[in-house]
Design a protein around this motif. Structure first.
Motif, PDB file in Angstrom:
ATOM      1  N   GLY A  69       0.788  -1.215   0.000  1.00  0.00           N
ATOM      2  CA  GLY A  69       0.000   0.000   0.000  1.00  0.00           C
ATOM      3  C   GLY A  69       0.817   1.261   0.000  1.00  0.00           C
ATOM      4  N   ILE A  70       0.110   2.375  -0.215  1.00  0.00           N
ATOM      5  CA  ILE A  70       0.726   3.693  -0.277  1.00  0.00           C
ATOM      6  C   ILE A  70       0.581   4.428   1.054  1.00  0.00           C
ATOM      7  CG2 ILE A  70       0.417   3.950  -2.764  1.00  0.00           C
ATOM      8  CD1 ILE A  70      -2.170   5.446  -2.208  1.00  0.00           C
ATOM      9  N   ALA A  71      -0.014   3.760   2.041  1.00  0.00           N
ATOM     10  CA  ALA A  71      -0.221   4.335   3.363  1.00  0.00           C
ATOM     11  C   ALA A  71      -0.279   3.184   4.359  1.00  0.00           C
ATOM     12  CB  ALA A  71      -1.524   5.150   3.383  1.00  0.00           C
ATOM     13  N   PRO A  72      -0.186   3.476   5.663  1.00  0.00           N
ATOM     14  CA  PRO A  72      -0.283   2.396   6.652  1.00  0.00           C
ATOM     15  C   PRO A  72      -1.552   1.577   6.461  1.00  0.00           C
ATOM     16  CG  PRO A  72       0.436   4.422   7.696  1.00  0.00           C
ATOM     17  CD  PRO A  72       0.080   4.776   6.288  1.00  0.00           C
ATOM     18  N   ARG A  73      -1.463   0.293   6.791  1.00  0.00           N
ATOM     19  CA  ARG A  73      -2.590  -0.613   6.566  1.00  0.00           C
ATOM     20  C   ARG A  73      -3.860  -0.129   7.257  1.00  0.00           C
ATOM     21  NH1 ARG A  73      -2.611  -7.197   7.450  1.00  0.00           N
ATOM     22  NH2 ARG A  73      -4.806  -7.517   6.884  1.00  0.00           N
ATOM     23  N   ALA A  74      -3.744   0.363   8.491  1.00  0.00           N
ATOM     24  CA  ALA A  74      -4.930   0.837   9.210  1.00  0.00           C
ATOM     25  C   ALA A  74      -5.593   1.998   8.494  1.00  0.00           C
ATOM     26  CB  ALA A  74      -4.552   1.242  10.637  1.00  0.00           C
ATOM     27  N   VAL A  75      -4.804   2.817   7.813  1.00  0.00           N
ATOM     28  CA  VAL A  75      -5.370   3.932   7.057  1.00  0.00           C
ATOM     29  C   VAL A  75      -6.104   3.418   5.834  1.00  0.00           C
ATOM     30  CG1 VAL A  75      -4.807   5.973   5.677  1.00  0.00           C
ATOM     31  CG2 VAL A  75      -3.678   5.603   7.882  1.00  0.00           C
ATOM     32  N   LEU A  76      -5.467   2.539   5.060  1.00  0.00           N
ATOM     33  CA  LEU A  76      -6.091   2.006   3.852  1.00  0.00           C
ATOM     34  C   LEU A  76      -7.391   1.274   4.180  1.00  0.00           C
ATOM     35  CD1 LEU A  76      -2.957   0.606   1.979  1.00  0.00           C
ATOM     36  CD2 LEU A  76      -4.117   2.781   1.600  1.00  0.00           C
ATOM     37  N   GLU A  77      -7.400   0.549   5.281  1.00  0.00           N
ATOM     38  CA  GLU A  77      -8.600  -0.181   5.667  1.00  0.00           C
ATOM     39  C   GLU A  77      -9.711   0.751   6.136  1.00  0.00           C
ATOM     40  OE1 GLU A  77      -7.187  -2.949   8.544  1.00  0.00           O
ATOM     41  OE2 GLU A  77      -6.559  -4.435   7.039  1.00  0.00           O
ATOM     42  N   SER A  78      -9.367   2.011   6.382  1.00  0.00           N
ATOM     43  CA  SER A  78     -10.367   2.981   6.819  1.00  0.00           C
ATOM     44  C   SER A  78     -10.954   3.776   5.663  1.00  0.00           C
ATOM     45  CB  SER A  78      -9.745   3.957   7.836  1.00  0.00           C
ATOM     46  OG  SER A  78      -9.294   3.271   8.977  1.00  0.00           O
ATOM     47  N   TRP A  79     -10.484   3.519   4.439  1.00  0.00           N
ATOM     48  CA  TRP A  79     -11.073   4.162   3.270  1.00  0.00           C
ATOM     49  C   TRP A  79     -12.312   3.377   2.859  1.00  0.00           C
ATOM     50  CZ3 TRP A  79      -6.170   5.093  -0.257  1.00  0.00           C
ATOM     51  CH2 TRP A  79      -5.367   6.079   0.351  1.00  0.00           C
ATOM     52  N   HIS A  80     -13.445   4.049   2.765  1.00  0.00           N
ATOM     53  CA  HIS A  80     -14.711   3.373   2.479  1.00  0.00           C
ATOM     54  C   HIS A  80     -15.466   3.958   1.283  1.00  0.00           C
ATOM     55  CE1 HIS A  80     -14.230   1.360   6.331  1.00  0.00           C
ATOM     56  NE2 HIS A  80     -14.148   2.533   6.937  1.00  0.00           N
ATOM     57  N   TRP A  81     -15.447   5.262   1.154  1.00  0.00           N
ATOM     58  CA  TRP A  81     -16.356   5.936   0.223  1.00  0.00           C
ATOM     59  C   TRP A  81     -15.590   6.529  -0.947  1.00  0.00           C
ATOM     60  CZ3 TRP A  81     -18.980  11.271   1.370  1.00  0.00           C
ATOM     61  CH2 TRP A  81     -19.894  11.565   0.358  1.00  0.00           C
ATOM     62  N   GLY A  82     -15.970   6.125  -2.141  1.00  0.00           N
ATOM     63  CA  GLY A  82     -15.432   6.701  -3.357  1.00  0.00           C
ATOM     64  C   GLY A  82     -16.562   7.302  -4.183  1.00  0.00           C
ATOM     65  N   ILE A  83     -16.242   8.330  -4.959  1.00  0.00           N
ATOM     66  CA  ILE A  83     -17.242   9.017  -5.784  1.00  0.00           C
ATOM     67  C   ILE A  83     -16.762   9.023  -7.233  1.00  0.00           C
ATOM     68  CG2 ILE A  83     -18.462  11.188  -6.209  1.00  0.00           C
ATOM     69  CD1 ILE A  83     -18.018  11.875  -3.241  1.00  0.00           C
ATOM     70  N   ASP A  84     -17.564   8.468  -8.114  1.00  0.00           N
ATOM     71  CA  ASP A  84     -17.266   8.495  -9.546  1.00  0.00           C
ATOM     72  C   ASP A  84     -18.108   9.532 -10.276  1.00  0.00           C
ATOM     73  OD1 ASP A  84     -15.370   6.503  -9.262  1.00  0.00           O
ATOM     74  OD2 ASP A  84     -16.742   4.883  -9.805  1.00  0.00           O
ATOM     75  N   ASP A  85     -19.397   9.591  -9.954  1.00  0.00           N
ATOM     76  CA  ASP A  85     -20.310  10.531 -10.602  1.00  0.00           C
ATOM     77  C   ASP A  85     -20.748  11.570  -9.574  1.00  0.00           C
ATOM     78  OD1 ASP A  85     -22.206  11.931 -11.967  1.00  0.00           O
ATOM     79  OD2 ASP A  85     -23.613  10.257 -12.205  1.00  0.00           O
ATOM     80  N   PRO A  86     -20.207  12.800  -9.641  1.00  0.00           N
ATOM     81  CA  PRO A  86     -20.565  13.815  -8.636  1.00  0.00           C
ATOM     82  C   PRO A  86     -22.052  14.147  -8.612  1.00  0.00           C
ATOM     83  CG  PRO A  86     -18.618  14.487  -9.877  1.00  0.00           C
ATOM     84  CD  PRO A  86     -19.184  13.288 -10.577  1.00  0.00           C
ATOM     85  N   ARG A  87     -22.733  13.937  -9.709  1.00  0.00           N
ATOM     86  CA  ARG A  87     -24.155  14.289  -9.763  1.00  0.00           C
ATOM     87  C   ARG A  87     -25.021  13.308  -8.961  1.00  0.00           C
ATOM     88  NH1 ARG A  87     -25.081  18.608 -12.583  1.00  0.00           N
ATOM     89  NH2 ARG A  87     -23.609  19.273 -14.202  1.00  0.00           N
ATOM     90  N   GLU A  88     -24.451  12.181  -8.561  1.00  0.00           N
ATOM     91  CA  GLU A  88     -25.218  11.261  -7.716  1.00  0.00           C
ATOM     92  C   GLU A  88     -25.647  11.940  -6.415  1.00  0.00           C
ATOM     93  OE1 GLU A  88     -22.895   7.815  -6.980  1.00  0.00           O
ATOM     94  OE2 GLU A  88     -23.167   6.964  -8.991  1.00  0.00           O
ATOM     95  N   LEU A  89     -24.819  12.835  -5.904  1.00  0.00           N
ATOM     96  CA  LEU A  89     -25.118  13.491  -4.629  1.00  0.00           C
ATOM     97  C   LEU A  89     -26.286  14.459  -4.747  1.00  0.00           C
ATOM     98  CD1 LEU A  89     -22.179  12.369  -4.248  1.00  0.00           C
ATOM     99  CD2 LEU A  89     -21.794  14.281  -2.691  1.00  0.00           C
ATOM    100  N   GLU A  90     -26.583  14.936  -5.952  1.00  0.00           N
ATOM    101  CA  GLU A  90     -27.691  15.862  -6.128  1.00  0.00           C
ATOM    102  C   GLU A  90     -29.015  15.234  -5.710  1.00  0.00           C
ATOM    103  OE1 GLU A  90     -26.230  18.743  -9.779  1.00  0.00           O
ATOM    104  OE2 GLU A  90     -27.192  16.827 -10.283  1.00  0.00           O
TER     105      GLU A  90
END
Length: 280
Positions: A208-229
């Motif tokens: 990984g590019i960061a400590p394991r505990a940090v990577l495991e704490s990533w949950h939410w990704g956004i591909d289409d910003p308009r989904e939030l509308e």
């Protein structure tokens, strides 16, 4: 000068990586942020900065560019509204944004983060003056918005936060803010869903590019910003920005410039992280 040792959770400790990146940037011949306060804080702390993982020139450059563009958007909001407004800085960490922007007295500025982080801010950062306050709470808690008067337009800035939330937590946070204030803007950075999946997979493999505990704490990704509308009536996507698209990238040190551009050429690299702006 006696240096202060800090004890934070691994995830909260990511704010030290951002702080260190801005300190490194301030020491560069061409500084993006010129954040001398960040450098002063780094020199006051007793910490093994190698543990932050912020070593390559593009690490400091990427984080500094991200911060500068969010500063710019925040400044645009304040300039466009000469009346009384609120700045709500979520997951503020040890960020010196209020010091960098120096808001006028008409601006109410509120920094929000975990209680131990707020206590650390009190000890390490100078008092900015003006209508400034801090709230010690997790941004996912439902009660803290009641501590901020909802009588003014607001610009909400959240840097390095969304990826640590679950999507439903992000939805509830957006709805609480839009329901509490009469209008304003939301400014934040995000990762792509692909990057979040890849990071978690790498953590399972011990990479990984960061400590394991940090990577495991990533949950939410956004591909289409308009989904939030669809989350809130009146919420409107305004624009986005990729770090590799900033106009003065050519002024960065060669190693940082090459690293950023090579990363953008990898599959999904350009779309892996960006800044988003909404109004409501």
């Amino acid at each position: 000068m006696e240096r202060e040792k800090v004890e934070l959770t691994t995830v909260q400790g990511t704010m030290l990586a951002t702080l260190y990146a801005r300190a490194l940037d301030s020491r560069a011949p061409y500084s993006i942020l010129g954040d001398r306060t960040a450098d002063e804080v780094v020199r006051r702390l007793d910490h093994d900065w190698r543990r932050t993982g912020t070593r390559a020139p593009w690490d400091a450059a990427t984080l500094a560019l991200r911060g500068r563009e969010l500063d710019r958007w925040t400044g645009e909001f304040l300039t466009a509204r000469p009346g009384e407004v609120t700045v709500l800085h979520l997951a503020c960490g040890l960020d010196t944004r209020v010091h960098r922007l120096g808001p006028p007295p008409r601006v109410r500025w509120v920094d929000v983060d975990f209680p131990d982080v707020i206590e650390l801010r009190r000890r390490l950062l100078p008092e900015p003056g003006g209508d400034y306050r801090m709230i010690g709470a997790s941004v996912t808690e439902e009660e803290w918005p009641a501590e901020v008067p909802g009588d003014r337009p607001v610009v909400v800035v959240a840097e390095g936060l969304t990826m640590y939330l679950h999507e439903e937590e992000g939805r509830r946070l957006v709805q609480r803010i839009c329901g509490h204030f009469p209008g304003g803007q939301l400014l934040f950075d995000c990762f792509s869903k692909r990057l979040v999946r890849l990071a978690r997979k790498m953590s399972w493999m011990g990479m990984g590019i960061a400590p394991r505990a940090v990577l495991e704490s990533w949950h939410w990704g956004i591909d289409d910003p308009r989904e939030l509308e669809r989350w809130q009536d009146g919420l409107e996507f305004v624009d986005d920005l990729y770090v590799v698209d900033v106009p003065d990238l050519d002024r960065l040190p060669a190693a940082a410039r090459i690293g950023l551009r090579l990363g953008a050429r990898l599959p999904g690299g350009r779309d892996s992280g960006r800044l988003l702006r909404y109004r409501f």
